[in-house]
Design an enzyme around this catalytic site. Structure first.
Site, short mmCIF file in Angstrom:
data_model
loop_
_atom_site.label_atom_id
_atom_site.label_comp_id
_atom_site.label_asym_id
_atom_site.label_seq_id
_atom_site.Cartn_x
_atom_site.Cartn_y
_atom_site.Cartn_z
N GLY A 201 0.79 -1.24 0.00
CA GLY A 201 0.00 0.00 0.00
C GLY A 201 0.82 1.28 0.00
N SER A 202 2.03 1.25 -0.55
CA SER A 202 2.80 2.51 -0.56
C SER A 202 2.22 3.50 -1.58
CB SER A 202 4.29 2.25 -0.82
OG SER A 202 4.52 1.88 -2.15
N ASN A 203 1.71 3.00 -2.69
CA ASN A 203 1.05 3.92 -3.64
C ASN A 203 -0.23 4.49 -3.02
OD1 ASN A 203 2.26 4.22 -6.49
ND2 ASN A 203 2.59 2.05 -6.00
N LYS B 128 -16.67 -14.41 -9.56
CA LYS B 128 -16.16 -13.04 -9.68
C LYS B 128 -17.30 -12.01 -9.78
CE LYS B 128 -12.31 -11.63 -12.42
NZ LYS B 128 -11.37 -11.11 -11.53
N MET C 125 -3.98 -7.46 -6.97
CA MET C 125 -3.49 -8.59 -7.75
C MET C 125 -4.60 -9.41 -8.42
SD MET C 125 -0.37 -8.01 -7.43
CE MET C 125 0.48 -9.46 -8.01
N ARG C 126 -5.65 -8.74 -8.86
CA ARG C 126 -6.73 -9.45 -9.55
C ARG C 126 -7.12 -8.72 -10.82
NH1 ARG C 126 -9.48 -13.23 -6.75
NH2 ARG C 126 -8.33 -13.46 -4.83
N LEU C 127 -7.54 -9.51 -11.80
CA LEU C 127 -8.09 -8.88 -13.00
C LEU C 127 -9.48 -8.35 -12.69
CD1 LEU C 127 -7.14 -11.32 -15.90
CD2 LEU C 127 -6.31 -8.99 -15.53
N HIS D 239 1.55 0.47 -13.11
CA HIS D 239 2.38 -0.72 -13.38
C HIS D 239 3.84 -0.30 -13.42
CE1 HIS D 239 3.29 -4.72 -14.77
NE2 HIS D 239 4.07 -4.19 -15.70
C1 GRF Z 1 3.73 -1.27 -7.37
O1 GRF Z 1 5.02 -1.48 -7.87
C2 GRF Z 1 2.74 -1.12 -8.49
O2 GRF Z 1 3.27 -0.53 -9.63
C3 GRF Z 1 2.37 -2.55 -8.79
O3 GRF Z 1 2.34 -3.19 -7.53
C4 GRF Z 1 3.20 -2.49 -6.64
C5 GRF Z 1 2.36 -2.12 -5.46
O4 GRF Z 1 3.14 -1.54 -4.44
N1 GRF Z 1 1.12 -2.64 -9.52
P1 GRF Z 1 2.43 -0.82 -3.24
O5 GRF Z 1 1.48 -1.85 -2.61
O6 GRF Z 1 1.70 0.37 -3.75
O7 GRF Z 1 3.53 -0.46 -2.29
#
Ligand code: GRF
Length: 219
Positions: free
Chosen positions: A29-31, A82, A107-109, A126
């Site tokens: 969850g850093s983003n 789904k 991590m899911r479509l 990404h």
């Molecule tokens: C990031 O590198 C993002 O680009 C990818 O998964 C990672 C998630 O990192 N889709 P975080 O959970 O946001 O730290």
């Protein structure tokens, strides 16, 4: 490689002063944290109203609690499929009046239920310059390939894996001696800048999708 063209010729949103964002995550969850921090900076035009994780142990859920943002583990295993899983999520998004869904390490479509409910209103980040190195372990793929430049991409989500129309990208050099961890860190720093910026652009002027080309209509 390229996903189906999206036919959304109108700006999906524009000139919103306080767009409501939900973030879907599966891990660290850093983003998510970078998006929340940006949303709380002076003059921000969006706020994060909801975090949803498909994994109970996602560290991002704890981060959400620290930020005081409602966060839920929605366990896909509780649903027959789904569609039912996504219908439950749609109900949660509805309750908060969410305008934009941001995938951040989810991590899911995304399936047809969410794609139809939020056309042109689901973004993903990404850690490569798409269309290079989609899917898992993008940084390791880049190192294995020997590229000199990688980076990150924010794109609209379609039914494929990292195939939707590209909105914005940031290049990041690959340095001699890099390993997966050093490259991940360097790319992540740029992710944390790029993603909030794109969300802000989404709400400030709108993003028009014409086939695979995204036109930024920022005012
Ligand atoms: C990031 O590198 C993002 O680009 C990818 O998964 C990672 C998630 O990192 N889709 P975080 O959970 O946001 O730290």
């Amino acid at each position: 490689m390229a996903g189906p063209a999206m036919d959304i010729r109108q700006p999906v949103k524009s000139n919103m002063k306080n767009g409501k964002v939900a973030v879907f995550l599966s891990g660290r969850g850093s983003n998510f944290a970078a998006i929340v921090r940006a949303s709380r900076a002076e003059g921000a035009n969006f706020s994060v109203r909801l975090a949803i994780s498909d994994r109970k142990d996602a560290a991002g859920l704890k981060k959400a609690a620290r930020f005081g943002i409602p966060a839920f583990h929605v366990d896909p295993k509780r649903f027959p499929g789904k569609d039912a899983y996504e219908r439950e999520i749609c109900a949660m998004l509805d309750r908060e009046g969410i305008d934009l869904v941001c995938l951040a390490g989810y991590m899911r479509l995304i399936g047809p239920v969410l794609l139809e409910k939020y056309p042109g209103r689901i973004l993903n980040i990404h850690p490569s310059l798409l269309p290079c190195f989609p899917g898992l372990d993008a940084q390791a793929q880049a190192l294995r390939h020997g590229v000199k430049v990688s980076g990150c991409t924010v794109h609209f989500v379609d039914s494929g894996t990292d195939t939707g129309a590209i909105i914005a990208q940031r290049p990041v050099p690959v340095r001699p001696g890099d390993d997966e961890q050093t490259l991940k860190r360097r790319i992540l720093r740029q992710e944390h800048r790029l993603y909030p910026r794109v969300i802000s652009m989404f709400f400030s002027g709108g993003l028009q999708i014409n086939g695979r080309t995204v036109i930024i209509m920022e005012k």
